[in-house]
Scaffold this active site. Sequence first.
Site, PDB file in Angstrom:
ATOM      1  N   GLY A 225       0.801  -1.216   0.000  1.00 35.55           N
ATOM      2  CA  GLY A 225       0.000   0.000   0.000  1.00 35.55           C
ATOM      3  C   GLY A 225       0.834   1.268   0.000  1.00 35.55           C
ATOM      4  N   HIS A 226       0.141   2.391  -0.149  1.00 32.28           N
ATOM      5  CA  HIS A 226       0.813   3.690  -0.247  1.00 32.28           C
ATOM      6  C   HIS A 226       1.564   4.042   1.038  1.00 32.28           C
ATOM      7  CE1 HIS A 226      -2.239   5.707   2.260  1.00 32.28           C
ATOM      8  NE2 HIS A 226      -3.117   4.967   1.615  1.00 32.28           N
ATOM      9  N   ASN A 227       2.721   4.669   0.855  1.00 32.40           N
ATOM     10  CA  ASN A 227       3.574   5.155   1.944  1.00 32.40           C
ATOM     11  C   ASN A 227       4.163   4.051   2.825  1.00 32.40           C
ATOM     12  OD1 ASN A 227       1.540   7.677   1.519  1.00 32.40           O
ATOM     13  ND2 ASN A 227       3.547   8.383   2.221  1.00 32.40           N
ATOM     14  N   SER A 245       1.074   2.803   4.865  1.00 30.42           N
ATOM     15  CA  SER A 245       1.933   3.324   5.938  1.00 30.42           C
ATOM     16  C   SER A 245       2.423   2.252   6.903  1.00 30.42           C
ATOM     17  CB  SER A 245       1.227   4.445   6.716  1.00 30.42           C
ATOM     18  OG  SER A 245       0.943   5.533   5.865  1.00 30.42           O
TER      19      SER A 245
END
Length: 311
Positions: A225-227, A245
């Site tokens: 996933g993002h970050n 994250s």
Amino acid sequence: MKSLKELCENVGIKIEFEMQISNLNSLEDANENELSFCIKECDTLKTTKAGAVLISEKLANLLPTNVKAVICEDPKYIFALFSKVFSKDLIRVGKDAIIGENTTIMPNVYIGKDVSIGSNCTILAGAYIGDGVCIKDNVIIYPNVTIYNDSVIGNHCIIHAGSVIGSDGFGYASNSKGHFKIYHNGYVELQDFVEIGSCVCIDRAVFSKTLIKTGTKIDNLVQIGHNCVLGQGCLVVSQTGLAGSSELGNAVVMGGQSATSGHLKIGDGAIIAARGGVSKDLAGGKVYGGFPIMEQSEWLKMQAKLKRINK
């Protein structure tokens, strides 16, 4: 630069001050020319250096005195609307790609503008290389790999067929009106000696970058996933999913079909057994399993006790 007062007026918010905004950013990283948002009390709210913050009236008094508060009922929703305004162009005007020596590019490969490809690389048929991508030396990209704009691929990386690097993360602001897209304006970076299996998806960051550090190996059919940040030398086995994250330390092993719930940290050398569900921070150097997650030895004892109860 964009007028904050004008942006707010366009979404029905009135503010008594004016300032020019260069970009959106997180509370942690924003500077005095950037706008951030906050939906709950946190330590970074009290130390942010953002120029202004979208925030509820209840939390506004927690901001530093030099940070402007933009009071709104639903800060995340307003942030989502603003993220579109600051989103980058999908197709850009720029310079033709720079390609290093002894690099082989097969037919039917698309290469965007302002792309840099190093020496001794091999890019096979059907690959898509978006604008602003940087690919360093000795990289192999197999057929039908898609690398979105601004991604960075380090030296000696291998990306297997059908994988997608840098697509938008699954981020929305949801309310009674529907689900509103948060545009992801960060990027993905793979450091050196990273290998990505087939049909892997690695999402770009909302801000800054999604980072896969040196020597990490990712199996087929994995979602990052993002970050997310994956440390050096991690092993991520097939069908694992890391929510946004999540941070893995160095040499972390994620067994097949394991997962994280996001916004958590797993320490160096931790091992998550197959189908383990990580919902909290975990110390390094231990083996974990089950759901809710616990040390694997405790999980196995609990399963043995349950089996005896059934008899």
